[in-house]
Design a protein around this motif. Structure first.
Motif, PDB file in Angstrom:
ATOM      1  N   LEU A  26       1.581   4.916   1.564  1.00  0.00           N
ATOM      2  CA  LEU A  26       1.395   3.466   1.492  1.00  0.00           C
ATOM      3  C   LEU A  26       2.065   2.890   0.249  1.00  0.00           C
ATOM      4  O   LEU A  26       2.739   1.860   0.316  1.00  0.00           O
ATOM      5  CB  LEU A  26      -0.100   3.130   1.510  1.00  0.00           C
ATOM      6  N   MET A  27       1.927   3.569  -0.874  1.00  0.00           N
ATOM      7  CA  MET A  27       2.555   3.092  -2.106  1.00  0.00           C
ATOM      8  C   MET A  27       4.081   3.128  -1.998  1.00  0.00           C
ATOM      9  O   MET A  27       4.764   2.281  -2.565  1.00  0.00           O
ATOM     10  CB  MET A  27       2.091   3.929  -3.301  1.00  0.00           C
ATOM     11  N   ALA A  28       4.625   4.072  -1.268  1.00  0.00           N
ATOM     12  CA  ALA A  28       6.080   4.167  -1.089  1.00  0.00           C
ATOM     13  C   ALA A  28       6.626   2.953  -0.349  1.00  0.00           C
ATOM     14  O   ALA A  28       7.798   2.616  -0.490  1.00  0.00           O
ATOM     15  CB  ALA A  28       6.437   5.452  -0.356  1.00  0.00           C
ATOM     16  N   ARG A  29       5.790   2.274   0.393  1.00  0.00           N
ATOM     17  CA  ARG A  29       6.234   1.083   1.135  1.00  0.00           C
ATOM     18  C   ARG A  29       6.702  -0.038   0.197  1.00  0.00           C
ATOM     19  O   ARG A  29       7.469  -0.894   0.596  1.00  0.00           O
ATOM     20  CB  ARG A  29       5.114   0.563   2.018  1.00  0.00           C
ATOM     21  N   PHE A  30       6.220  -0.026  -1.033  1.00  0.00           N
ATOM     22  CA  PHE A  30       6.657  -1.043  -1.997  1.00  0.00           C
ATOM     23  C   PHE A  30       8.161  -0.956  -2.242  1.00  0.00           C
ATOM     24  O   PHE A  30       8.792  -1.943  -2.582  1.00  0.00           O
ATOM     25  CB  PHE A  30       5.923  -0.886  -3.340  1.00  0.00           C
ATOM     26  N   ASN A  31       8.720   0.230  -2.091  1.00  0.00           N
ATOM     27  CA  ASN A  31      10.134   0.448  -2.398  1.00  0.00           C
ATOM     28  C   ASN A  31      10.965   0.804  -1.165  1.00  0.00           C
ATOM     29  O   ASN A  31      12.068   1.307  -1.295  1.00  0.00           O
ATOM     30  CB  ASN A  31      10.260   1.568  -3.437  1.00  0.00           C
ATOM     31  N   LYS A  51      -1.096   0.982  -7.448  1.00  0.00           N
ATOM     32  CA  LYS A  51      -0.865   2.376  -7.837  1.00  0.00           C
ATOM     33  C   LYS A  51      -2.079   2.923  -8.588  1.00  0.00           C
ATOM     34  O   LYS A  51      -2.555   4.020  -8.302  1.00  0.00           O
ATOM     35  CB  LYS A  51       0.390   2.490  -8.695  1.00  0.00           C
ATOM     36  N   HIS A  52      -2.585   2.143  -9.528  1.00  0.00           N
ATOM     37  CA  HIS A  52      -3.765   2.567 -10.288  1.00  0.00           C
ATOM     38  C   HIS A  52      -4.968   2.723  -9.356  1.00  0.00           C
ATOM     39  O   HIS A  52      -5.716   3.703  -9.436  1.00  0.00           O
ATOM     40  CB  HIS A  52      -4.046   1.562 -11.400  1.00  0.00           C
ATOM     41  N   PHE A  53      -5.144   1.771  -8.450  1.00  0.00           N
ATOM     42  CA  PHE A  53      -6.245   1.843  -7.488  1.00  0.00           C
ATOM     43  C   PHE A  53      -6.143   3.129  -6.664  1.00  0.00           C
ATOM     44  O   PHE A  53      -7.125   3.845  -6.480  1.00  0.00           O
ATOM     45  CB  PHE A  53      -6.247   0.622  -6.562  1.00  0.00           C
ATOM     46  N   MET A  54      -4.951   3.424  -6.144  1.00  0.00           N
ATOM     47  CA  MET A  54      -4.766   4.598  -5.290  1.00  0.00           C
ATOM     48  C   MET A  54      -5.006   5.891  -6.061  1.00  0.00           C
ATOM     49  O   MET A  54      -5.569   6.850  -5.525  1.00  0.00           O
ATOM     50  CB  MET A  54      -3.378   4.614  -4.659  1.00  0.00           C
ATOM     51  N   GLN A  74     -14.256   0.890 -11.596  1.00  0.00           N
ATOM     52  CA  GLN A  74     -12.848   0.550 -11.819  1.00  0.00           C
ATOM     53  C   GLN A  74     -12.167   0.166 -10.506  1.00  0.00           C
ATOM     54  O   GLN A  74     -11.390  -0.780 -10.464  1.00  0.00           O
ATOM     55  CB  GLN A  74     -12.113   1.726 -12.449  1.00  0.00           C
ATOM     56  N   MET A  75     -12.468   0.904  -9.443  1.00  0.00           N
ATOM     57  CA  MET A  75     -11.858   0.605  -8.144  1.00  0.00           C
ATOM     58  C   MET A  75     -12.293  -0.771  -7.649  1.00  0.00           C
ATOM     59  O   MET A  75     -11.483  -1.516  -7.100  1.00  0.00           O
ATOM     60  CB  MET A  75     -12.224   1.686  -7.124  1.00  0.00           C
ATOM     61  N   LYS A  76     -13.553  -1.104  -7.850  1.00  0.00           N
ATOM     62  CA  LYS A  76     -14.039  -2.420  -7.429  1.00  0.00           C
ATOM     63  C   LYS A  76     -13.307  -3.520  -8.188  1.00  0.00           C
ATOM     64  O   LYS A  76     -12.864  -4.507  -7.601  1.00  0.00           O
ATOM     65  CB  LYS A  76     -15.548  -2.527  -7.651  1.00  0.00           C
TER      66      LYS A  76
END
Length: 93
Positions: A26-31, A51-54, A74-76
């Protein structure tokens, strides 16, 4: 639940999770140039927040330590920031 909320928020800016995607996919979709939509402007803080959330999500989901309660908080907080950013008009400018 927070993960699904973030996934829904990302779909609003045309970053879609496929059923087989891992958080890293999912994060790779940003690029991903193939999925790039020039009509959708993404807030510059969105990718680092996600990225930090993941990273926290992966540690929370698959980790085995005593920091789960701290990560949950932190996630919330990150989820709320992502939600706010996605719903602002900044990405539509």
């Amino acid at each position: 639940l927070l993960y699904l909320k973030v996934v829904d928020d990302l779909a609003r800016v045309k970053i879609h999770r496929l059923p087989t995607d891992t958080p890293a996919d999912l994060m790779a979709r940003f690029n991903d140039d193939e999925l790039y939509d020039p009509g959708v402007k993404i807030h510059p803080e969105l990718e680092p927040l996600c990225k930090h959330f993941m990273e926290l999500y992966i540690a929370d989901r698959f980790g085995c330590d005593d920091a789960a309660e701290m990560r949950a908080g932190q996630m919330k907080q990150l989820s709320e920031q992502i939600h706010t950013i996605v719903r602002t008009k900044h990405h539509d400018n």
